[in-house]
Design an enzyme around this catalytic site. Structure first.
Site, PDB file in Angstrom:
ATOM      1  N   ASP A   1     -37.190 -27.025 -20.450  1.00 27.88           N
ATOM      2  CA  ASP A   1     -36.918 -28.273 -19.754  1.00 27.88           C
ATOM      3  C   ASP A   1     -36.920 -29.211 -21.305  1.00 27.88           C
ATOM      4  O   ASP A   1     -38.000 -29.226 -22.031  1.00 27.88           O
ATOM      5  CB  ASP A   1     -38.007 -28.914 -18.946  1.00 27.88           C
TER       6      ASP A   1
ATOM      7  N   ASP B   1     -30.334 -30.253 -18.616  1.00 23.59           N
ATOM      8  CA  ASP B   1     -31.334 -29.998 -19.549  1.00 23.59           C
ATOM      9  C   ASP B   1     -32.483 -29.266 -19.217  1.00 23.59           C
ATOM     10  O   ASP B   1     -33.556 -29.125 -19.654  1.00 23.59           O
ATOM     11  CB  ASP B   1     -31.939 -31.214 -20.330  1.00 23.59           C
ATOM     12  N   GLU B   2     -32.166 -28.226 -17.900  1.00 18.49           N
ATOM     13  CA  GLU B   2     -33.222 -27.406 -17.296  1.00 18.49           C
ATOM     14  C   GLU B   2     -32.780 -26.057 -17.084  1.00 18.49           C
ATOM     15  O   GLU B   2     -31.578 -26.003 -16.430  1.00 18.49           O
ATOM     16  CB  GLU B   2     -34.094 -28.089 -16.251  1.00 18.49           C
TER      17      GLU B   2
HETATM   18 MG   LIG Z   1     -35.851 -32.892 -19.325  1.00 16.67          MG
END
Ligand SMILES: [Mg+2]
Length: 440
Positions: free
Chosen positions: A23, A118-119
């Site tokens: 993350d 973003d993960e």
């Molecule tokens: Mg993040």
């Protein structure tokens, strides 16, 4: 019915790490810092568009330390942190970084699932604890060397996706947390119940009423109790994952295609707000067609500057063409404006739902009639428009005029769980600004 209890009786908790979860920290803001050396070492916030009225959608840790958080408005940002740089979001740049990050990770491990821009999640099955940690460290190093030192990931390694995600959040930013099955529950006991992904306020109220206030108490209940507390199987699934069991979820069925937009002052008047809705409707329709769906419902909701909120749902035979959707949107919008107290719109959103695949649509859709013939030709025209636009990489053909929307990126904004495709950006290429200037 699928019974998780019996499935769990046959399953055992894995003895090795199974999942790596990555993350990225303050992703939009950190990408902006990485992309512009003038921003290095400075507090940065990202807004949906260049407006003194909008709140930040991301901010770097320097800005967070000054008290800024998601939603903080421009004036308050400047009060809290006078040296802050506020930038309008550049979704195409974030998607470009996202692709480079995936390529970087995949030099070491296949990315099993992209959870959001973003993960992401990778499978660690087959590796020993030492090997898994070594690979994760290499990924961390490669991201720093290839993507840049400002785009920092927080990494979690654990027995399943939920636990690995929780680990990735434990020591942000630049975290690296390993929760090996042999060490369970260990540091998991320090996680407040409200920090467990998927635990909503309603769940917390029910847990509170049942006298369950911490992780130790939650892990001590039975699978049956967890199901009863949630009122559905999700409680049992969550509980099982927290205990370290692997839990497979049935694939989620797509239920809707939709877009929304907060409007700037000049877009708040009815004719401009409708124009914005039209572009968003065409964008949603294009995604619907690309995934091979028909929709038989369209919902429009409007929020007005006086706080009033209105919504209308319209129903029609299964359709997939812009003409139908734009026509329905037009009627819904006109009806709402007619009854609204204020004529200034703050936010618009459109949703196409009641989805079906061609093989699930009623038979009369395909029998000949004048109406069906018109619909078929309109659908074909919409398909041809999509094909030309997709090949050209630009929105060359569209229904009605096009203008740059507030915040740009007609429908290519990054939403939770959805990373825009190149086609999405092609849609907005004709109008968007190439690179906004930073307000230093
Ligand atoms: Mg993040």
């Amino acid at each position: 019915m699928f019974c998780l209890c019996s499935a769990m009786r046959e399953r055992t908790v894995p003895t090795e790490l199974q999942t790596l979860y990555i993350d990225f920290d303050a992703f939009f803001a950190n990408v902006e810092k990485q992309d512009n050396p003038a921003l290095h070492g400075r507090p940065v916030g990202v807004q949906p568009f260049d407006s003194q009225y909008s709140g930040v959608i991301a901010c770097c840790y320097q800005a967070k330390a000054a008290g800024i958080k998601r939603g903080t408005k421009t004036a308050e940002c400047r009060d809290l942190c006078p040296e802050i740089t506020l930038l309008p979001a550049r979704h195409d740049v974030y998607v470009d970084y996202h692709k480079r990050i995936i390529a970087c990770i995949e030099r070491h491990l296949k990315v099993e699932k992209v959870w959001s821009i973003d993960e992401m999640e990778c499978d660690l099955r087959g590796f020993t604890r030492a090997q898994a940690i070594e690979i994760a460290r290499k990924i961390q190093t490669d991201i720093r060397l290839d993507i840049g030192e400002y785009v920092t990931p927080s990494i979690g390694l654990a027995a399943n996706q939920l636990l690995a995600k929780i680990c990735s959040e434990m020591e942000k930013p630049n975290g690296f947390v390993v929760l090996h099955p042999a060490d369970m529950p260990g540091k998991l006991l320090n996680v407040p119940l409200g920090d467990i992904p998927g635990v909503a306020k309603g769940n917390l109220r029910r847990l509170d009423a049942a006298g369950i206030w911490n992780m130790e108490q939650l892990l001590a209940i039975s699978a049956k109790q967890a199901r009863a507390l949630w009122g559905n199987i999700e409680g049992e699934r969550l509980w099982a994952q927290l205990k370290g069991y692997p839990v497979m979820r049935p694939p989620t069925k797509r239920r809707m295609f939709g877009h929304g937009r907060i409007l700037t002052r000049e877009w708040s008047y009815p004719d401009r707000a409708k124009e914005c809705l039209r572009l968003l409707t065409c964008k949603a329709a294009r995604r619907l067609r690309a995934d091979g769906f028909y929709a038989r419902k369209l919902s429009i909701s409007l929020s007005f500057i006086d706080g009033q909120k209105l919504g209308v749902e319209r129903q029609f035979p299964p359709s997939k063409d812009d003409f139908r959707f734009v026509g329905e949107m037009d009627q819904a919008f006109t009806a709402m404006i007619a009854v609204s107290r204020s004529k200034r719109v703050k936010k618009v959103s459109v949703t196409l739902h009641g989805l079906s695949k061609p093989e699930e649509t009623p038979g009369d859709l395909f029998t000949w009639s004048e109406e069906n013939a018109t619909r078929t030709s309109r659908e074909k025209l919409s398909d041809v428009m999509d094909s030309i636009n997709s090949k050209s990489g630009q929105a060359l053909i569209h229904l009605g005029p096009r203008e740059a929307l507030p915040g740009g990126y007609a429908g290519a904004k990054i939403a939770f769980g959805r990373v825009p495709t190149d086609d999405d950006f092609a849609e907005s290429k004709m109008t968007r600004k190439i690179r906004p200037r930073a307000r230093l």
